[in-house]
Design a protein around this motif. Structure first.
Motif, short mmCIF file in Angstrom:
data_model
loop_
_atom_site.label_atom_id
_atom_site.label_comp_id
_atom_site.label_asym_id
_atom_site.label_seq_id
_atom_site.Cartn_x
_atom_site.Cartn_y
_atom_site.Cartn_z
N LEU A 318 68.10 23.11 -11.79
CA LEU A 318 67.82 22.13 -10.74
C LEU A 318 68.51 22.52 -9.44
O LEU A 318 67.92 22.44 -8.35
N LEU A 319 69.76 22.98 -9.55
CA LEU A 319 70.50 23.42 -8.36
C LEU A 319 69.85 24.65 -7.74
O LEU A 319 69.83 24.79 -6.50
N ARG A 320 69.32 25.52 -8.57
CA ARG A 320 68.60 26.70 -8.05
C ARG A 320 67.38 26.26 -7.23
O ARG A 320 67.13 26.79 -6.14
N GLU A 321 66.64 25.32 -7.78
CA GLU A 321 65.44 24.83 -7.07
C GLU A 321 65.81 24.18 -5.74
O GLU A 321 65.01 24.18 -4.80
N GLU A 322 67.01 23.64 -5.67
CA GLU A 322 67.46 22.98 -4.43
C GLU A 322 67.96 23.98 -3.39
O GLU A 322 68.30 23.57 -2.28
N GLY A 323 68.05 25.26 -3.77
CA GLY A 323 68.39 26.27 -2.78
C GLY A 323 69.68 27.01 -3.00
O GLY A 323 70.02 27.93 -2.24
N ILE A 324 70.46 26.67 -4.03
CA ILE A 324 71.72 27.36 -4.29
C ILE A 324 71.43 28.70 -4.98
O ILE A 324 70.63 28.76 -5.92
N GLN A 325 72.09 29.74 -4.55
CA GLN A 325 71.94 31.06 -5.16
C GLN A 325 73.11 31.32 -6.10
O GLN A 325 74.26 31.00 -5.78
N PHE A 326 72.83 31.91 -7.25
CA PHE A 326 73.85 32.23 -8.24
C PHE A 326 73.87 33.73 -8.50
O PHE A 326 72.82 34.35 -8.67
N VAL A 327 75.07 34.28 -8.51
CA VAL A 327 75.27 35.70 -8.82
C VAL A 327 76.19 35.77 -10.03
O VAL A 327 77.36 35.37 -9.95
N THR A 328 75.69 36.26 -11.15
CA THR A 328 76.48 36.35 -12.38
C THR A 328 77.01 37.77 -12.59
O THR A 328 76.61 38.71 -11.88
N SER A 329 77.91 37.91 -13.56
CA SER A 329 78.57 39.19 -13.86
C SER A 329 79.19 39.76 -12.59
O SER A 329 79.19 40.97 -12.36
N ALA A 330 79.74 38.88 -11.77
CA ALA A 330 80.33 39.27 -10.49
C ALA A 330 81.80 38.85 -10.47
O ALA A 330 82.12 37.70 -10.16
N ASN A 331 82.66 39.78 -10.83
CA ASN A 331 84.10 39.49 -10.90
C ASN A 331 84.73 39.76 -9.53
O ASN A 331 85.14 40.89 -9.22
N VAL A 332 84.76 38.72 -8.72
CA VAL A 332 85.29 38.84 -7.36
C VAL A 332 86.78 39.18 -7.44
O VAL A 332 87.54 38.58 -8.19
N GLY A 333 87.17 40.16 -6.65
CA GLY A 333 88.55 40.62 -6.67
C GLY A 333 88.72 41.88 -7.50
O GLY A 333 89.73 42.57 -7.37
N LYS A 334 87.72 42.18 -8.32
CA LYS A 334 87.74 43.41 -9.11
C LYS A 334 86.46 44.22 -8.86
O LYS A 334 86.51 45.34 -8.39
N ASP A 335 85.32 43.61 -9.20
CA ASP A 335 84.05 44.30 -8.96
C ASP A 335 83.55 44.12 -7.53
O ASP A 335 82.77 44.93 -7.03
N ILE A 336 83.94 43.03 -6.91
CA ILE A 336 83.50 42.72 -5.54
C ILE A 336 84.74 42.55 -4.67
O ILE A 336 85.66 41.80 -5.02
N ASP A 337 84.76 43.25 -3.55
CA ASP A 337 85.91 43.18 -2.64
C ASP A 337 85.96 41.81 -1.97
O ASP A 337 84.99 41.36 -1.36
N ILE A 338 87.10 41.15 -2.09
CA ILE A 338 87.23 39.79 -1.60
C ILE A 338 87.18 39.73 -0.07
O ILE A 338 86.60 38.80 0.50
N GLU A 339 87.73 40.72 0.60
CA GLU A 339 87.71 40.71 2.07
C GLU A 339 86.31 40.97 2.61
O GLU A 339 85.91 40.39 3.62
N GLU A 340 85.57 41.81 1.91
CA GLU A 340 84.18 42.03 2.31
C GLU A 340 83.37 40.75 2.14
O GLU A 340 82.51 40.42 2.97
N LEU A 341 83.67 40.02 1.07
CA LEU A 341 82.98 38.75 0.83
C LEU A 341 83.31 37.75 1.94
O LEU A 341 82.42 37.05 2.45
N ARG A 342 84.57 37.70 2.34
CA ARG A 342 84.98 36.78 3.41
C ARG A 342 84.25 37.09 4.71
O ARG A 342 83.86 36.18 5.45
N SER A 343 84.08 38.37 4.98
CA SER A 343 83.44 38.76 6.24
C SER A 343 81.95 38.42 6.28
O SER A 343 81.36 38.33 7.35
N ASN A 344 81.36 38.21 5.11
CA ASN A 344 79.93 37.92 5.04
C ASN A 344 79.61 36.43 5.01
O ASN A 344 78.43 36.05 5.06
N TYR A 345 80.64 35.59 4.91
CA TYR A 345 80.42 34.14 4.83
C TYR A 345 81.31 33.43 5.84
O TYR A 345 82.37 33.93 6.24
N ASP A 346 80.89 32.24 6.22
CA ASP A 346 81.67 31.45 7.18
C ASP A 346 82.86 30.76 6.53
O ASP A 346 83.82 30.38 7.21
#
Length: 623
Positions: A318-346
């Motif tokens: 239901l949340l997906r249909e409302e427009g929320i995007q989900f990214v799984t198997s995404a270990n932020v801080g290990k697989d995804i750089d946290i600072e890069e994530l910060r720079s891409n979002y407000d």
């Protein structure tokens, strides 16, 4: 009492309304004002003591009268576990229901808490549900022998008192301040559509809390002062499940977008609530989850028989249909750089949960067969989902599988998670299961230091305990014991453990010498709670931590020491209830929205200023 006391006191006087420099200085002893104040204080003190005695006496009298009334009352509950209905009115629009006084009359709300008994909807029969992994809650139309009927729902809703101060929805009761008296009344009036609307005003996911919440609202129910509380949790569960069945819960797609984006780290109840609120505010939301499925604790931390995973997926979809995007198997801080994530979002919302378990540092802890509760529950839930989807052979990590089949299981630690481990072990067909608790056995009724409306710390039987009782004839819990050591065999497997009895003193639990006992144990499950969130994200971002190693962010503000980063849920407050996680997720969303509005306003102001200077420059090249 407060109103009577105020009427008894003389109106306040203000003898000195001139400036301090013009007041006459008088001796405190001879001052008539001081004497008057002393007299008034003495009067107030005597009156307060009198009112306190009167109030205490009134409560005691009410309780005595209630007890006497219950003793005189006939049993209004029939053989089918519901309020008895007069046979000749059973098929009418307004059946006559048996009351505590023995009479049969139409269901009325005016004195419902007096006329009707508390009758919580029972779970499915323990010996039946032990043969499957389906939810323990009965399904209307399927489990017709135990599920409440429409009449019984109305009777239970009629017990809500319309009390002047509904403690059930205050800080002593529901953490999300559910509008409980309102939707109880709507259920009584059979206005189910309005009831789900009121329920969703304060609670994003009542289908979760209606199943897994221990219902602190019932512990603070005013009816519980002199009788049994209203079955609030059952009514909440009935409202949301009926709404889903009737197709009343549909996607709410925001009409406008703000152009601002937020990354939510963690998809447990706090993360989902935060994402839901921010999305409805018009922001673009992406949720990152390190596991392979969305839900966090709801998906892998709570077993299927307590919360069916289709229920979780239904809300996530239901949340997906409302427009929320989900990214799984995404270990932020290990697989995804946290600072890069910060720079891409407000903005960034951390809803990481409290996932570092409390360990048991005793000899033999390293033996095979000693596991944390989440290891045990997660491995079991993943296997169930793979089996259901037909992917077990291709995806199952057999080396991580933990089975209790044929084993003597000991669960160390009580609480909800301990009960879940007991229920899972029983379904694995363990040889035996025992539950150790460090604390002494709670009393059967509230102790003097545990008054209403506090959460009642009393002896209770949860679903796992009931299943062991039904299968073996005895309760699995052993109180006031601590584990001294694990004993292993020649191959490094745990085969037993040794305990000592403890007694509680002013200095805490103290081991009693000479009380050692050896217990057979092939599988030991450590269910002693969680101490803090894992710290790799906080360390990388330089976040301040509190004295318990939780992320430091003031409640109500939820801002961390890093610009644009917010934290809420168990990673901020420590391990707690699902309903508290929802509360904090909603709070993080509100604070984050304020930040985004200010940020957007500052951006627009800067753009307008730049545009204004550009216009001036074009009009007057000499500027």
């Amino acid at each position: 009492a407060t109103t009577q006391r105020n009427k008894a006191l003389p109106p306040p006087t203000h003898p000195h309304k001139t400036s301090p420099s013009r007041r006459r200085r008088r001796s405190p002893i001879s001052s008539p004002t001081s004497s008057t104040a002393t007299t008034m204080l003495a009067s107030v003190s005597r009156l307060a003591r009198h009112q306190l005695r009167a109030t205490t006496s009134s409560i005691a009298t009410a309780r005595a009268q209630s007890t006497a009334a219950v003793e005189k009352a006939v049993n209004a509950i029939g053989d089918d576990g519901r309020h008895d209905i007069l046979a000749e009115t059973a098929d009418s629009a307004e059946p006559q229901v048996k009351r505590r006084d023995g009479s049969y009359q139409k269901v009325e709300k005016l004195r419902g808490f007096v006329n009707y008994e508390r009758n919580a909807e029972p779970y499915r029969d323990p010996m039946v549900r032990l043969n499957d992994w389906a939810e323990i809650n009965p399904v209307p139309g399927v489990d017709v022998d135990v599920a409440h009927t429409a009449v019984e729902r109305k009777v239970q809703a009629a017990r809500c008192m319309d009390c002047g101060t509904p403690f059930c929805q205050t800080h002593t009761g529901c953490p999300v301040n559910n509008l409980i008296p309102e939707w109880n009344n709507l259920v009584y009036n059979e206005q189910w559509d309005e009831a789900i609307d009121r329920l969703h005003k304060t609670n994003n996911f009542p289908e979760f809390t209606g199943r897994v919440c221990p219902a602190p609202c019932e512990g603070s129910c005013v009816a519980g002062l002199v009788d049994s509380p209203v079955t609030i949790k059952n009514i909440e569960y009935a409202i949301v499940d009926r709404a889903f069945r009737d197709g009343k819960i549909t996607p709410r797609i925001p009409k406008e977008r703000t152009g601002m984006s937020v990354a939510v780290i963690g998809s447990g109840p706090a993360g989902l609530a935060c994402a839901d609120e921010l999305n409805q505010m018009g922001h673009t939301v992406t949720v990152y989850e390190r596991e392979d499925r969305v839900g966090g604790l709801l998906m892998y931390g709570i077993p299927n028989m307590k919360l069916e995973k289709e229920t979780v997926d239904r809300r996530v979809n239901l949340l997906r249909e409302e427009g929320i995007q989900f990214v799984t198997s995404a270990n932020v801080g290990k697989d995804i750089d946290i600072e890069e994530l910060r720079s891409n979002y407000d903005a960034l919302a951390l809803c990481l949960g409290s996932t570092k378990p409390r360990d048991l540092p005793v000899p033999g802890r390293e033996l095979k067969g000693v596991h944390f509760a989440m290891e045990f529950l997660t491995a079991n839930q993943k296997r169930l989902l793979m089996t259901k989807e037909g992917t077990l052979e291709s995806k199952w990590e057999k080396e991580n599988w933990i089975t209790a089949e044929g084993k003597d299981v000991i669960v160390i630690g009580g609480g909800d998670t301990g009960t879940d481990c007991i229920g899972t072990s029983m379904r694995h067909r363990c040889n035996s299961v025992t539950n150790f608790e460090l604390m002494p056995q709670p009393p059967m009724e509230r102790a003097d230091d545990n008054p209403w409306p506090q959460w009642p710390r009393v002896f209770g039987i949860d679903y796992g305990h009931a299943e062991v009782r039904a299968a073996t004839g005895k309760d699995p819990r052993v109180y006031s014991v601590m584990t001294k050591e694990f004993i292993g065999d020649d191959e490094g497997n745990v085969k037993a453990l040794v305990t000592q009895e403890v007694e509680w003193t002013d200095k805490g639990p103290q081991a009693v010498a000479g009380t050692e006992k050896e217990w057979p144990c092939d599988l030991a499950v450590l269910s002693m709670g969680f101490v803090s969130p894992e710290d790799y994200i906080a360390t990388e971002m330089g976040l301040e931590m509190d004295q318990r190693n939780n992320i430091h962010a003031a409640y109500g503000d939820f801002r961390t020491n890093v610009e644009g980063v917010f934290a809420g849920g168990d990673c901020r407050r420590g391990q707690s209830l699902v309903v508290w996680a929802i509360n904090e997720g909603r709070g993080v969303a509100d604070s984050c929205d304020q930040y985004l509005q200010q940020k957007q306003g500052d951006t627009l102001t800067a753009q307008h200023a730049k545009s204004a200077f550009a216009n001036l420059s074009s009009l007057s090249p000499s500027i």
